[in-house]
Design an enzyme around this catalytic site. Structure first.
Site, PDB file in Angstrom:
ATOM      1  N   SER A 184      39.797  31.722  42.587  1.00  8.34           N
ATOM      2  CA  SER A 184      39.278  32.636  41.573  1.00  8.34           C
ATOM      3  C   SER A 184      38.397  31.848  40.612  1.00  8.34           C
ATOM      4  O   SER A 184      37.700  30.914  41.014  1.00  8.34           O
ATOM      5  CB  SER A 184      40.452  33.323  40.850  1.00  8.34           C
ATOM      6  N   THR A 202      30.304  20.485  40.866  1.00  5.80           N
ATOM      7  CA  THR A 202      30.088  20.600  42.307  1.00  5.80           C
ATOM      8  C   THR A 202      28.662  21.067  42.558  1.00  5.80           C
ATOM      9  O   THR A 202      27.930  21.417  41.628  1.00  5.80           O
ATOM     10  CB  THR A 202      31.057  21.614  42.950  1.00  5.80           C
ATOM     11  N   SER A 240      33.601  21.892  53.612  1.00  5.76           N
ATOM     12  CA  SER A 240      32.651  20.808  53.858  1.00  5.76           C
ATOM     13  C   SER A 240      32.118  20.165  52.584  1.00  5.76           C
ATOM     14  O   SER A 240      31.537  19.083  52.638  1.00  5.76           O
ATOM     15  CB  SER A 240      31.476  21.316  54.700  1.00  5.76           C
ATOM     16  N   ASP A 283      31.217  32.148  60.118  1.00 10.96           N
ATOM     17  CA  ASP A 283      30.601  33.057  59.159  1.00 10.96           C
ATOM     18  C   ASP A 283      31.705  33.928  58.584  1.00 10.96           C
ATOM     19  O   ASP A 283      32.221  34.824  59.267  1.00 10.96           O
ATOM     20  CB  ASP A 283      29.545  33.917  59.851  1.00 10.96           C
ATOM     21  N   LYS A 303      43.174  38.382  57.079  1.00  5.29           N
ATOM     22  CA  LYS A 303      43.492  39.303  58.182  1.00  5.29           C
ATOM     23  C   LYS A 303      43.423  38.613  59.536  1.00  5.29           C
ATOM     24  O   LYS A 303      44.303  38.793  60.392  1.00  5.29           O
ATOM     25  CB  LYS A 303      42.522  40.493  58.139  1.00  5.29           C
ATOM     26  N   ILE A 337      35.079  21.485  46.062  1.00 10.98           N
ATOM     27  CA  ILE A 337      36.532  21.595  45.941  1.00 10.98           C
ATOM     28  C   ILE A 337      37.185  21.618  47.313  1.00 10.98           C
ATOM     29  O   ILE A 337      38.213  20.966  47.538  1.00 10.98           O
ATOM     30  CB  ILE A 337      36.901  22.856  45.138  1.00 10.98           C
TER      31      ILE A 337
END
Length: 240
Positions: free
Chosen positions: A133, A180, A13, A59, A117, A16
């Site tokens: 990273s 940002t 949102s 979340d 996952k 980046i």
């Protein structure tokens, strides 16, 4: 290469992540923007061309929330993880609040693990995952022990996942200083001074914009012959 692809962006949102969404839409993709705040998700969608994006509140600290999101989403092609909060920069280890430190790790590292996952069973052949990273993993200044440890863990995770999830591709982008709202917690005068000081030391003569970094994510999604790699986009910061 991204035409008609479905790209899910966790943390899409703002900053980046939103720049990645803009770039993907420009190349013909449909993006799914996920963030923790409904207002931010809705605002991001309205800033993209009509019909090119949908969104959801997720979340990333909750496996239940992530599983529900990807189950509802269904089959898709690329996952981008840019979710994060401002890190406690410049604090020596003796001053770090360990409870706060663990909460950041829960978001930036374990959130990425949980997202992968939950997403992997729904990803189409030929798809990819791109994590995030930071250059403190490569060249940490004083006071960045905690930030460097998170970034280093994510880069190691990327290489391992590239093997575990093959032929699904997994890569990581390592941004340098970028303008940002992760800097929003720093007073504006101090923030501008940091930006000017850093820009003056960089070979490119400026700090990064979100669109600069987004190009690396888009490249990883396009290139089907790259996996387990990290690309540094920092204006040459690790060189000086």
């Amino acid at each position: 290469m991204l035409h008609n692809k479905r790209v899910a962006i966790l943390g899409g949102s703002r900053g980046i992540g939103f720049a990645v969404a803009q770039g993907a839409v420009h190349e013909g993709a449909h993006v799914i923007i996920a963030s923790s705040q409904q207002e931010n998700v809705a605002g991001a969608i309205t800033r993209l061309p009509e019909g090119t994006a949908t969104g959801a509140v997720v979340d990333v600290r909750s496996m239940e929330s992530l599983s529900a999101f990807f189950t509802t989403l269904g089959a898709f092609d690329h996952l981008v993880f840019t979710a994060g909060e401002p890190l406690p920069f410049g604090k020596p280890v003796a001053e770090i609040d360990l409870a706060a430190a663990r909460s950041f790790f829960e978001l930036r590292y374990w959130g990425a693990v949980a997202a992968v996952k939950a997403a992997q069973p729904h990803m189409r052949d030929g798809g990819s995952i791109v994590l995030t990273s930071g250059t403190s993993a490569r060249r940490p200044p004083a006071g960045f022990a905690f930030a460097a440890s998170i970034c280093g863990a994510i880069e190691s995770l990327t290489r391992a996942l590239a093997l575990d999830l093959a032929p699904l591709r997994v890569n990581v982008v390592t941004p340098g200083m970028v303008a940002t709202d992760l800097w929003s917690g720093v007073p504006s005068d101090a923030r501008e001074q940091i930006f000017r000081s850093t820009a003056g030391k960089l070979p490119v003569g400026r700090i990064g914009e979100p669109s600069d970094i987004a190009e690396a994510y888009l490249s990883f999604m396009r290139n089907a012959y790259v996996t387990g790699q990290s690309v540094i986009v920092d204006g040459g910061a690790v060189l000086v």
